[in-house]
Design an enzyme around this catalytic site. Structure first.
Site, PDB file in Angstrom:
ATOM      1  CE1 TYR A  45       4.009   6.670  12.461  1.00  0.00           C
ATOM      2  CE2 TYR A  45       3.888   9.062  12.687  1.00  0.00           C
ATOM      3  CZ  TYR A  45       4.083   7.940  11.904  1.00  0.00           C
ATOM      4  OH  TYR A  45       4.358   8.078  10.563  1.00  0.00           O
TER       5      TYR A  45
ATOM      6  CB  SER B 242       7.263  10.687  10.274  1.00  0.00           C
ATOM      7  OG  SER B 242       6.259  11.678  10.425  1.00  0.00           O
TER       8      SER B 242
ATOM      9  CB  SER C 290      -0.856  -0.066   1.275  1.00  0.00           C
ATOM     10  OG  SER C 290      -1.442   1.152   1.597  1.00  0.00           O
TER      11      SER C 290
ATOM     12  CE  LYS D  16       7.325   6.677  11.265  1.00  0.00           C
ATOM     13  NZ  LYS D  16       7.733   5.682  10.248  1.00  0.00           N
TER      14      LYS D  16
ATOM     15  CB  ILE E 204       5.290   5.470   0.867  1.00  0.00           C
ATOM     16  CG1 ILE E 204       4.592   6.795   1.227  1.00  0.00           C
ATOM     17  CG2 ILE E 204       6.756   5.732   0.497  1.00  0.00           C
ATOM     18  CD1 ILE E 204       5.099   7.462   2.510  1.00  0.00           C
TER      19      ILE E 204
HETATM   20  N1  NAP Z   1       1.521   9.008   4.512  1.00  0.00           N
HETATM   21  C1  NAP Z   1       2.102   9.915   5.279  1.00  0.00           C
HETATM   22  O1  NAP Z   1       1.645  11.071   5.344  1.00  0.00           O
HETATM   23  C2  NAP Z   1       3.319   9.564   6.063  1.00  0.00           C
HETATM   24  C3  NAP Z   1       3.986  10.605   6.723  1.00  0.00           C
HETATM   25  C4  NAP Z   1       5.124  10.301   7.446  1.00  0.00           C
HETATM   26  C5  NAP Z   1       5.597   9.021   7.504  1.00  0.00           C
HETATM   27  N2  NAP Z   1       4.918   8.020   6.862  1.00  0.00           N
HETATM   28  C6  NAP Z   1       5.450   6.656   6.975  1.00  0.00           C
HETATM   29  O2  NAP Z   1       5.460   6.049   5.720  1.00  0.00           O
HETATM   30  C7  NAP Z   1       5.434   4.628   5.891  1.00  0.00           C
HETATM   31  C8  NAP Z   1       4.432   4.012   4.924  1.00  0.00           C
HETATM   32  O3  NAP Z   1       3.131   4.433   5.274  1.00  0.00           O
HETATM   33  P1  NAP Z   1       2.019   4.829   4.181  1.00  0.00           P
HETATM   34  O4  NAP Z   1       1.782   6.278   4.309  1.00  0.00           O
HETATM   35  O5  NAP Z   1       2.348   4.264   2.867  1.00  0.00           O
HETATM   36  O6  NAP Z   1       0.740   4.106   4.841  1.00  0.00           O
HETATM   37  P2  NAP Z   1      -0.144   2.846   4.402  1.00  0.00           P
HETATM   38  O7  NAP Z   1      -0.734   3.062   3.069  1.00  0.00           O
HETATM   39  O8  NAP Z   1      -1.049   2.611   5.560  1.00  0.00           O
HETATM   40  O9  NAP Z   1       0.912   1.666   4.279  1.00  0.00           O
HETATM   41  C9  NAP Z   1       1.475   1.046   5.399  1.00  0.00           C
HETATM   42  C10 NAP Z   1       2.165  -0.239   4.982  1.00  0.00           C
HETATM   43  O10 NAP Z   1       2.764  -0.840   6.139  1.00  0.00           O
HETATM   44  C11 NAP Z   1       2.344  -2.192   6.243  1.00  0.00           C
HETATM   45  N3  NAP Z   1       2.208  -2.579   7.644  1.00  0.00           N
HETATM   46  C12 NAP Z   1       1.535  -1.938   8.635  1.00  0.00           C
HETATM   47  N4  NAP Z   1       1.606  -2.637   9.778  1.00  0.00           N
HETATM   48  C13 NAP Z   1       2.344  -3.758   9.514  1.00  0.00           C
HETATM   49  C14 NAP Z   1       2.740  -4.874  10.275  1.00  0.00           C
HETATM   50  N5  NAP Z   1       2.397  -5.030  11.568  1.00  0.00           N
HETATM   51  N6  NAP Z   1       3.477  -5.843   9.666  1.00  0.00           N
HETATM   52  C15 NAP Z   1       3.821  -5.740   8.365  1.00  0.00           C
HETATM   53  N7  NAP Z   1       3.471  -4.688   7.586  1.00  0.00           N
HETATM   54  C16 NAP Z   1       2.735  -3.723   8.149  1.00  0.00           C
HETATM   55  C17 NAP Z   1       0.986  -2.239   5.529  1.00  0.00           C
HETATM   56  O11 NAP Z   1       0.749  -3.533   4.994  1.00  0.00           O
HETATM   57  P3  NAP Z   1      -0.236  -4.660   5.578  1.00  0.00           P
HETATM   58  O12 NAP Z   1      -1.425  -3.963   6.150  1.00  0.00           O
HETATM   59  O13 NAP Z   1      -0.546  -5.509   4.377  1.00  0.00           O
HETATM   60  O14 NAP Z   1       0.580  -5.382   6.599  1.00  0.00           O
HETATM   61  C18 NAP Z   1       1.221  -1.254   4.383  1.00  0.00           C
HETATM   62  O15 NAP Z   1       1.850  -1.902   3.311  1.00  0.00           O
HETATM   63  C19 NAP Z   1       5.137   4.401   7.381  1.00  0.00           C
HETATM   64  O16 NAP Z   1       6.338   4.080   8.053  1.00  0.00           O
HETATM   65  C20 NAP Z   1       4.613   5.737   7.846  1.00  0.00           C
HETATM   66  O17 NAP Z   1       4.851   5.961   9.217  1.00  0.00           O
HETATM   67  C21 NAP Z   1       3.794   8.274   6.140  1.00  0.00           C
END
Ligand code: NAP
Length: 266
Positions: free
Chosen positions: A156, A143, A17, A160, A19
């Protein structure tokens, strides 16, 4: 121009999903060989199908980041298939939408386990191979919450912040082996991160934050991460106008203190 990702073996966590998915698709275009990890195997298969990579160049490796006690065995599976590992992208994780006072300690520990300890554990599992190769790249998705605390994000943000302490130290210790470390600090990126954030009762927040709905796309974020890997950057910030707060904190700490209180947690 030389495609430096061609045939590179790249392991991406959180590839089902957001990023991680966008990174997988962009790196596949550059003919990398990919290992895709997350919990949901069917979603990883959907992403893998979109990449159009041959089976030879793709490994779907599902597991839960809340228990990486088998990290060495997972890394061994990667080595068995590809013989090397060039880049590990520690990206999988989830956010939080709960006040510290209402959050049970068990939820704090889980946030640390998935968002911090799993990154440490997987990195330690691949480092011996990278050391032997005399090359490797560890990418860590932190983040802007890794730079300052914020409403509803206590553990969280703590996880980070911890990533910066660990991976900045690791960078210093492992560059003599040809291993590079990039820390990425996204601001707001349009993904399901707010929907998947945990609340104080352990359930999903299940709402798209207003600030995320019109944010930078995951595809643009992935392109900026790829460019930073190519340029051997140590730390980057990715996002839109929300990144201004970082500069304000550096240069005008008192103004930061006023402004941060006025930000919406959503
Ligand atoms: N989007 C933002 O604004 C933002 C900002 C700052 C940092 N980030 C960071 O970017 C990264 C990616 O997040 P995203 O924004 O792409 O969110 P997302 O769409 O919710 O994707 C999160 C991903 O992490 C996996 N995941 C979550 N919990 C897990 C677990 N217990 N075991 C294995 N996989 C797990 C999910 O896959 P499954 O559910 O299939 O396990 C999914 O592939 C994260 O580290 C997040 O903190 C995002």
């Amino acid at each position: 121009m030389k495609n430096e990702f061609k045939d590179k073996v790249i392991w991406i966590t959180g590839a089902s999903s957001g990023i991680g998915e966008a990174l997988a698709l962009e790196l596949a275009k550059r003919e990398a060989r990919l290992i895709l990890s997350a919990r949901r195997k069917e979603e990883l298969e959907r992403v893998a199908a979109q990449t159009k990579l041959a089976d030879l160049d793709m490994l779907i490796l599902p597991f839960d980041l809340s228990d990486t006690s088998n990290a060495s065995a997972l890394a061994a599976q990667v080595i068995n298939k590809f013989g090397r590992i060039d880049i590990l992208v520690n990206n999988g994780g989830y956010s939080q939408r709960s006040e510290a006072i209402e959050t049970p300690l068990e939820i704090d520990r889980q946030l640390m386990e998935v968002n911090y300890f799993s990154y440490v554990s997987l990195s330690k599992a691949v480092l011996p191979y990278m050391k032997r190769q005399k090359s490797g790249h560890i990418v860590v998705i932190s983040s802007i919450a890794g730079k300052f605390g914020f409403y509803l994000r206590s553990s969280y943000s703590a996880a980070k912040h911890a990533l910066h302490g660990f991976f900045e130290s690791l960078r210093l210790e492992t560059e003599k082996f040809g291993i590079k470390t990039l820390i990425v600090c996204p601001g707001k990126i349009k993904t399901n991160v707010s929907l998947n954030a945990v609340t104080s009762d352990g359930k999903k927040h299940n709402e798209m934050d207003k600030s995320h709905a019109n944010a930078m796309s995951a595809e643009e974020c992935a392109l900026q991460i790829i460019s930073a890997i190519q340029k051997n950057k140590e730390e980057i910030f990715v996002g839109g106008k929300e990144l201004l707060i970082i500069k304000i904190r550096w240069f005008f700490p008192k103004l930061f203190s006023v402004l941060i209180r006025k930000q919406s947690p959503y």
